[in-house]
Design a protein around this motif. Structure first.
Motif, PDB file in Angstrom:
ATOM      1  N   GLN A 105      -4.870   0.999   1.201  1.00  0.00           N
ATOM      2  CA  GLN A 105      -3.672   1.641   0.230  1.00  0.00           C
ATOM      3  C   GLN A 105      -4.106   1.986  -0.995  1.00  0.00           C
ATOM      4  OE1 GLN A 105      -0.676  -0.390  -1.491  1.00  0.00           O
ATOM      5  NE2 GLN A 105       0.833   0.520  -0.293  1.00  0.00           N
ATOM      6  N   THR A 175       3.269   3.975   2.861  1.00  0.00           N
ATOM      7  CA  THR A 175       3.969   3.020   1.880  1.00  0.00           C
ATOM      8  C   THR A 175       5.379   3.865   1.743  1.00  0.00           C
ATOM      9  OG1 THR A 175       3.717   2.144  -0.515  1.00  0.00           O
ATOM     10  CG2 THR A 175       3.014   4.388  -0.006  1.00  0.00           C
ATOM     11  N   ARG A 255       3.358   0.993  -4.823  1.00  0.00           N
ATOM     12  CA  ARG A 255       2.280  -0.033  -4.046  1.00  0.00           C
ATOM     13  C   ARG A 255       2.896  -1.000  -3.351  1.00  0.00           C
ATOM     14  NH1 ARG A 255      -0.407   1.398  -9.003  1.00  0.00           N
ATOM     15  NH2 ARG A 255      -2.787   1.845  -8.515  1.00  0.00           N
ATOM     16  N   ARG A 256       2.073  -1.539  -2.286  1.00  0.00           N
ATOM     17  CA  ARG A 256       2.682  -2.668  -1.687  1.00  0.00           C
ATOM     18  C   ARG A 256       2.797  -3.998  -2.292  1.00  0.00           C
ATOM     19  NH1 ARG A 256      -0.521  -2.227   2.188  1.00  0.00           N
ATOM     20  NH2 ARG A 256       0.509  -0.631   3.453  1.00  0.00           N
TER      21      ARG A 256
END
Length: 257
Positions: A105, A175, A255-256
């Motif tokens: 990611q 995402t 962002r995760r």
């Protein structure tokens, strides 16, 4: 006779009343001897203790081992290091699937940042589009004068090429993308479509969302929308140049967590 009788009565008065202490002292002495004997009998055999410790460690480390295999205490071969399997590696020494996903990611986000910056530079949009990497994710700030007319939430045609480019990039991301509308602190003029800055900021964010979802057919679950009015300025609202910075739609590729 009287004197003899008086002597006998006086002798009884001086009898010893503390003989019980002798018995008590003998009992304490016997107890002391008893505990000394127990201590002498309870000396730890270090060799036997180490053998027991190794056997227990082997059984806990190897949950599949069976007693019938003969690697127990009574085997006589406990000193052989080959009898004890190497403990499996701990979870911290092995890369977890989530850490690999996080790296993938992060690479996606950095690639996105690079592509958008190149696009902005190639099309000379530096005054209208600002891209920055923040702790939350990649922030893409679009000026309101680039997107909308004054007090309105209808997208202007010059803004569509950049939105088209963003939609092609967002389609490949896994995402969440947050679309956030912002205004300055000046009140809305009466007679417009919106009563206040809350309605205007939310309406503008929804217009960008609907373009991605209704026109470009991106998945709705990718997005979230919010209108913040003038509550989250990026510059002071004391002069026009700074108020212009605050009038924006911010697209945040998160962002995760």
């Amino acid at each position: 006779m009287r004197k003899s009788s008086r002597r006998r009565r006086g002798g009884k008065a001086h009898a010893n009343q503390e003989r019980w202490l002798i018995t008590y002292a003998d009992l304490i002495t016997l107890l002391l001897i008893f505990f000394v004997v127990l201590y002498a009998m309870s000396q730890i055999d270090i060799k036997k203790y180490e053998t027991l410790s190794k056997a227990l460690q082997m059984q806990f480390n190897d949950a599949d081992s069976l007693i019938e295999k003969g690697s127990g205490i009574l085997d006589g071969n406990m000193d052989d290091p080959d009898k004890f399997p190497t403990p499996p590696p701990t979870a911290s020494s092995e890369p977890s699937p989530s850490s690999g996903e996080d790296r993938n990611q992060e690479q996606e986000l950095q690639d996105l940042l690079k592509i958008i910056r190149e696009y902005v530079k190639d099309y000379h949009l530096e005054d209208e589009v600002f891209v920055v990497d923040t702790p939350q994710g990649i922030s893409i700030r679009l000026s309101d004068r680039f997107l909308f007319d004054l007090g309105r939430a209808d997208l202007k045609k010059p803004s569509l090429p950049i939105l088209n480019r963003l939609s092609s990039l967002f389609d490949k991301l896994s995402t969440t993308i947050s679309i956030q509308g912002h205004t300055d602190n000046l009140p809305i003029q009466p007679g417009g479509l919106f009563q206040d800055n809350w309605g205007l900021s939310t309406g503008r964010a929804l217009s960008v969302l609907r373009y991605f979802v209704d026109v470009k057919k991106l998945e709705e679950k990718k997005f979230e929308v919010a209108g913040y009015a003038d509550t989250r300025p990026v510059a002071p609202n004391d002069k026009e140049a700074d108020r212009q910075k605050n009038r924006r739609v911010e697209i945040l590729v998160l962002r995760r967590e």
